[in-house]
Scaffold this active site. Structure first.
Site, mmCIF file in Angstrom:
data_model
loop_
_atom_site.group_PDB
_atom_site.id
_atom_site.type_symbol
_atom_site.label_atom_id
_atom_site.label_comp_id
_atom_site.label_asym_id
_atom_site.label_seq_id
_atom_site.Cartn_x
_atom_site.Cartn_y
_atom_site.Cartn_z
ATOM 1 N N TYR A 1 11.855 -10.288 16.862
ATOM 2 C CA TYR A 1 12.348 -11.282 15.902
ATOM 3 C C TYR A 1 13.192 -10.592 14.839
ATOM 4 O O TYR A 1 12.811 -9.529 14.350
ATOM 5 C CB TYR A 1 11.184 -12.036 15.233
ATOM 6 N N GLU B 1 15.300 -12.587 12.253
ATOM 7 C CA GLU B 1 16.002 -13.565 11.408
ATOM 8 C C GLU B 1 16.551 -12.898 10.157
ATOM 9 O O GLU B 1 15.930 -11.983 9.610
ATOM 10 C CB GLU B 1 15.060 -14.709 11.017
ATOM 11 N N ASP C 1 38.719 -23.158 17.356
ATOM 12 C CA ASP C 1 37.689 -22.906 18.356
ATOM 13 C C ASP C 1 38.378 -22.301 19.578
ATOM 14 O O ASP C 1 38.999 -23.010 20.361
ATOM 15 C CB ASP C 1 36.997 -24.233 18.707
ATOM 16 N N THR D 1 33.116 -18.661 22.280
ATOM 17 C CA THR D 1 32.039 -18.244 23.165
ATOM 18 C C THR D 1 32.356 -16.806 23.552
ATOM 19 O O THR D 1 33.469 -16.330 23.344
ATOM 20 C CB THR D 1 31.992 -19.068 24.467
ATOM 21 N N LYS E 1 33.320 -16.823 28.452
ATOM 22 C CA LYS E 1 34.394 -17.452 29.232
ATOM 23 C C LYS E 1 35.464 -16.390 29.518
ATOM 24 O O LYS E 1 35.126 -15.372 30.101
ATOM 25 C CB LYS E 1 34.903 -18.678 28.489
ATOM 26 N N ARG F 1 26.508 -14.774 27.969
ATOM 27 C CA ARG F 1 26.508 -16.160 27.499
ATOM 28 C C ARG F 1 26.127 -16.189 26.014
ATOM 29 O O ARG F 1 25.012 -15.833 25.647
ATOM 30 C CB ARG F 1 25.483 -16.936 28.330
HETATM 31 C C1 LIG Z 1 32.681 -24.121 26.074
HETATM 32 C C2 LIG Z 1 33.104 -24.578 24.752
HETATM 33 C C3 LIG Z 1 32.169 -24.717 23.711
HETATM 34 C C4 LIG Z 1 30.687 -24.652 23.924
HETATM 35 O O1 LIG Z 1 30.184 -23.477 24.387
HETATM 36 P P1 LIG Z 1 28.639 -23.378 24.855
HETATM 37 O O2 LIG Z 1 28.392 -21.927 24.901
HETATM 38 O O3 LIG Z 1 28.553 -24.075 26.160
HETATM 39 O O4 LIG Z 1 27.814 -24.046 23.805
HETATM 40 C C5 LIG Z 1 32.639 -25.050 22.464
HETATM 41 N N1 LIG Z 1 33.946 -25.235 22.236
HETATM 42 C C6 LIG Z 1 34.877 -25.123 23.219
HETATM 43 C C7 LIG Z 1 36.316 -25.358 22.898
HETATM 44 C C8 LIG Z 1 34.478 -24.808 24.511
HETATM 45 O O5 LIG Z 1 35.393 -24.733 25.482
#
Ligand SMILES: *Cc1c(COP(=O)(O)O)cnc(C)c1O
Length: 480
Positions: free
Chosen positions: A66, A68, A243, A272, A275, A281
């Site tokens: 843990y 936090e 994002d 993220t 990707k 992840r």
């Molecule tokens: C995939 C994605 C997310 C969410 O990601 P997770 O790890 O699945 O929660 C948020 N914003 C955008 C633009 C995404 O493509």
């Protein structure tokens, strides 16, 4: 086989034996997942294959700790090694992206966005409110004070890209908390070209005056000019949040530079790590110095204890992304998307925006007389893994859809190049040309059922197998 491949193979073989000694069905499923991933054409634009070093880093005792709080300021004792891990992850992220501040704790992309939203609210709304009320922090508030602050926090505006234009559900879509906690409005794309129109975004922003302008997407096949987005945000006094969950790898690999690099232009950038960035992840937030102190309070503001084993893997993945080879990879991802788009266009298939200049292609399958759902299922029968996706103003809605989204990050990791992606387009067109919409049991037209002509799936699988064998996934990984 190289020494490292041999080590990886024995590490996984032995790990699976240990797992099998407790629950053999999980070991079997794990082996089967590798075989499935090795044997299919993975074109899901949000997926990739992390390196064995990244994957192995996640399977350790850091999972048991843990931690936090923040580096050097934890609510638990004994966090010195977690501090090392989090410091390295943040340092690699800052160096890689040229960011003033990086926060490596978010458990996923959606969590990174929650941290960003609440940090912006804390910085822009709660901070000034407390100052005016001459209170040091929320613990000093009376119930009546708190009621009044809560009303202000819950009365803010957010402007993001609409889901059917390629935005993400966390950018103000009603079923997501972002669409419930903010007054939200959306900008779309030009109905003729499918492209973002900055004048329209500006006009909407001027009228709506959002606190937060969100840029970024999951299914828009084009680059965004973040310098222009920042200009718009500045004109209306909004915080620009980008994002980059989908395209972080292209930013890391310097395919997106200048106005297309969100980091120098946005106040807050979320992503993220799994990707196009090809890490574990998870999620991450980058911010300017101004927003850093509020982002740093992500845990416990909206996050629980950090996943230290995943933060360690983020550090390893970010170290990989700082190698020159990652730039070559990122450029190949973009080049391959071009090859895929050209492959479709030369065979008469229709693409949203008529092409791509990032890592993804949005195929409009209505010209084949199919819904996205039918196309996705027929392709899966032929071993081609994609996902259905809305197209702008989709007549079939967000469930059946009229599009299929395809991305190049995963197969580029396997070593696919121009010829392979041209062949992928050929195979996909072949499947869709040989798929007919089906009917319901009662004989009515169906948006889900379909009939794929005999022999097509096998032929496509054979042709894919040749390419997949030539470009093996985890080439040295041989499970005993
Ligand atoms: C995939 C994605 C997310 C969410 O990601 P997770 O790890 O699945 O929660 C948020 N914003 C955008 C633009 C995404 O493509």
């Amino acid at each position: 086989m190289s020494d490292l491949d041999a080590l990886t193979s024995s590490a996984y073989s032995q790990a699976l034996e240990v797992i099998a000694s407790v629950e053999p069905r999980i070991a079997d499923a794990t082996r089967k997942e590798l075989a499935d991933q090795r044997g299919s054409l993975k074109l899901i634009a949000s997926e990739n294959y992390a390196s064995p070093a990244v994957l192995l880093t996640m399977g350790t005792w850091f999972s048991d700790k843990y931690a936090e709080g923040t580096v050097g300021h934890r609510f638990y004792a004994g966090c010195q090694n977690v501090d090392t891990v989090e410091t390295l992850a943040a340092e690699h992220a800052r160096e890689l992206f040229g960011a003033e501040y990086a926060y490596a704790q978010p458990h996923s992309g959606i969590d990174a966005n929650l941290v960003a939203f609440w940090s912006i609210l804390a910085h822009r709304v709660e901070g000034p409110w407390l100052e005016k009320a001459e209170k040091k922090n929320v613990n000093e508030l009376t119930d009546a004070d708190w009621e009044s602050l809560r009303k202000e926090l819950g009365n803010q505006r957010l402007l993001g890209m609409s889901l059917d234009a390629g935005g993400h559900l966390t950018h103000g879509f009603r079923p997501n908390i972002s669409g419930k906690m903010f007054h939200q409005q959306q900008y779309g794309t030009d109905p003729e070209t499918g492209l973002l129109d900055y004048d329209v975004v500006r006009a909407k922003a001027k009228e709506f005056k959002p606190l937060i302008l969100v840029a970024g997407y999951s299914a828009y096949p084009r680059r965004v000019n973040f310098a222009k987005m920042r200009e718009i945000a500045d004109e209306v006094g909004a915080t620009l949040m980008v994002d980059m969950a989908h395209f972080a790898g292209l930013v890391a690999g310097k395919v997106f530079t200048g106005d297309e690099d969100p980091v120098p232009h946005a106040h807050v950038v979320t992503t993220t790590t799994h990707k196009s960035l090809r890490g574990p992840r998870g999620g991450m937030v980058l911010a300017t110095e101004e927003y850093a102190p509020s982002v740093d309070r992500g845990c416990p503001m909206v996050l629980g204890g950090p996943l230290s084993h995943v933060m360690a893997a983020k550090a390893v993945a970010l170290a990989e992304a700082r190698q020159p080879a990652f730039r070559t990879y990122a450029q190949q991802v973009a080049d391959n998307a071009q090859s895929l788009a050209e492959g479709f266009k030369s065979r008469g298939a229709k693409l949203v925006t008529d092409g791509t200049d990032n890592h993804l292609v949005l195929l409009d399958v209505s010209s084949f007389g199919l819904t996205g759902r039918q196309a996705e299922s027929a392709l899966l029968d032929a071993g081609v893994v994609t996902n259905r996706n809305s197209v702008p103003s989709d007549p079939n809605g967000a469930w059946y859809t009229s599009g299929v989204r395809l991305g190049t990050p995963a197969l580029t990791t396997r070593g696919f190049g121009h010829d392979e992606f041209d062949n992928v387009a050929e195979l996909i067109v072949h499947v869709l040309q040989n798929t007919q919409p089906g009917t319901t049991k009662a004989g009515a037209p169906s948006k889900a059922s379909y009939v794929l002509a005999d022999g097509v799936a096998d032929k496509v699988k054979d042709s894919s197998a040749e390419m997949l064998d030539k470009h093996p996934l985890y080439p040295g990984l041989d499970l005993a």
